[in-house]
Motif scaffolding. Structure first.
Motif, short mmCIF file in Angstrom:
data_model
loop_
_atom_site.label_atom_id
_atom_site.label_comp_id
_atom_site.label_asym_id
_atom_site.label_seq_id
_atom_site.Cartn_x
_atom_site.Cartn_y
_atom_site.Cartn_z
N ARG A 227 0.78 -1.03 -0.06
CA ARG A 227 -0.08 -0.13 -0.06
C ARG A 227 0.92 1.20 0.14
NH1 ARG A 227 -5.56 -0.46 0.48
NH2 ARG A 227 -6.26 -2.33 1.04
N GLY A 228 2.15 1.11 -0.01
CA GLY A 228 2.99 2.38 0.05
C GLY A 228 3.61 3.13 1.06
N CYS A 229 3.23 2.41 2.15
CA CYS A 229 3.75 2.81 3.30
C CYS A 229 5.26 2.27 3.77
CB CYS A 229 3.11 2.40 4.81
SG CYS A 229 3.58 3.20 6.34
N CYS A 230 6.20 3.36 4.15
CA CYS A 230 7.51 2.83 4.38
C CYS A 230 7.81 2.81 5.56
CB CYS A 230 8.49 3.64 3.31
SG CYS A 230 8.04 3.44 1.46
N TRP A 231 8.80 1.79 6.10
CA TRP A 231 9.31 1.95 7.47
C TRP A 231 10.98 1.90 7.36
CZ3 TRP A 231 7.54 2.69 12.13
CH2 TRP A 231 8.46 1.89 13.35
N SER A 232 11.49 2.85 8.00
CA SER A 232 12.93 3.09 8.07
C SER A 232 13.40 3.75 9.49
CB SER A 232 13.35 4.06 6.93
OG SER A 232 14.76 4.10 7.03
N GLN B 277 -3.09 16.62 -8.50
CA GLN B 277 -3.39 15.43 -9.30
C GLN B 277 -2.84 14.19 -8.71
OE1 GLN B 277 -5.32 15.96 -12.24
NE2 GLN B 277 -5.77 13.73 -12.16
N ARG B 278 -3.80 13.10 -8.49
CA ARG B 278 -3.38 11.77 -7.97
C ARG B 278 -2.49 11.13 -8.64
NH1 ARG B 278 -4.01 6.74 -6.89
NH2 ARG B 278 -4.60 6.03 -4.96
N LEU B 279 -1.49 10.50 -8.06
CA LEU B 279 -0.49 9.81 -8.79
C LEU B 279 -1.08 8.43 -8.84
CD1 LEU B 279 2.83 11.10 -6.67
CD2 LEU B 279 2.24 11.46 -9.06
N PRO B 280 -0.54 7.40 -9.88
CA PRO B 280 -1.05 6.10 -10.06
C PRO B 280 -0.37 5.24 -9.02
CG PRO B 280 0.51 6.73 -11.81
CD PRO B 280 0.30 8.14 -11.01
N SER B 281 -0.68 5.22 -7.98
CA SER B 281 -0.33 4.49 -6.73
C SER B 281 -1.38 3.82 -6.02
CB SER B 281 0.53 5.37 -5.73
OG SER B 281 -0.17 6.23 -5.32
N PRO B 282 -1.11 2.58 -5.46
CA PRO B 282 -2.19 2.06 -4.57
C PRO B 282 -2.91 3.06 -3.70
CG PRO B 282 0.09 0.66 -4.18
CD PRO B 282 0.18 2.34 -4.80
N SER B 283 -4.29 2.60 -3.39
CA SER B 283 -5.16 3.27 -2.76
C SER B 283 -5.21 2.83 -1.15
CB SER B 283 -6.63 3.34 -3.09
OG SER B 283 -7.36 3.99 -2.41
N LEU B 284 -5.23 3.82 -0.41
CA LEU B 284 -5.29 3.27 1.05
C LEU B 284 -6.80 2.76 1.32
CD1 LEU B 284 -3.04 5.58 3.31
CD2 LEU B 284 -2.94 3.21 2.84
N PHE B 285 -7.72 3.49 1.22
CA PHE B 285 -9.03 3.50 1.25
C PHE B 285 -9.99 3.30 0.29
CE2 PHE B 285 -7.12 6.40 4.45
CZ PHE B 285 -7.07 5.59 5.59
N GLY B 286 -9.74 3.36 -1.03
CA GLY B 286 -10.42 3.51 -2.15
C GLY B 286 -11.40 4.64 -2.43
N LYS B 287 -11.87 4.53 -3.87
CA LYS B 287 -12.67 5.65 -4.17
C LYS B 287 -11.84 7.08 -3.97
CE LYS B 287 -17.16 3.43 -3.46
NZ LYS B 287 -18.23 3.57 -2.93
N ASP B 288 -10.78 7.14 -4.43
CA ASP B 288 -9.87 8.25 -4.12
C ASP B 288 -10.40 9.34 -5.46
OD1 ASP B 288 -8.09 7.36 -2.22
OD2 ASP B 288 -6.93 6.26 -3.86
N ILE B 289 -10.29 10.80 -4.98
CA ILE B 289 -10.56 11.62 -5.91
C ILE B 289 -9.45 11.89 -6.68
CG2 ILE B 289 -11.40 13.83 -6.23
CD1 ILE B 289 -12.79 13.52 -3.41
#
Length: 111
Positions: free
Chosen positions: A7-12, A48-60
């Protein structure tokens, strides 16, 4: 080294305490579409939304970011859908800001 989830979250983990350990990569979320436009109290910008995974869906896909430099210590931002007006809960103590942008800011805003 960072570990990122699907989902795109990174941990460092960092030794520096002022750096967040959990974050989203630079190719996640929204990007500035064009340039920011000045307003009396701050600025407006189209994102403008980047083409990346959605956290909650139905992104604007396109959102409007409004920023107001209300005081030297207070920045207000609002993200709205410029194409669909939505109900906003009215509050008797929260009025629209009608002043001009503050100066001598104790913070910095970058898009």
């Amino acid at each position: 080294q960072s570990i990122c989830t699907l989902r795109g979250c990174c941990w460092s983990p960092q030794s520096e305490t002022s750096v967040p350990w959990c974050f989203f990569s630079a190719d996640y979320g929204y990007k500035l579409d064009g340039s920011q436009r000045p307003t009396k109290a701050g600025f407006e910008a189209t994102l403008q939304r980047l083409p990346s995974p959605s956290l909650f869906g139905k992104d604007i896909e396109t959102v409007l970011l409004t920023g107001e430099y209300q005081t030297a210590n207070r920045f207000r931002f609002k993200i709205t859908d410029p194409n669909t007006k939505r109900f906003e809960v009215p509050h008797e103590h929260v009025q629209s800001f009608t002043g001009s942008a503050a100066s001598n800011l104790s913070y910095k805003v970058e898009l």
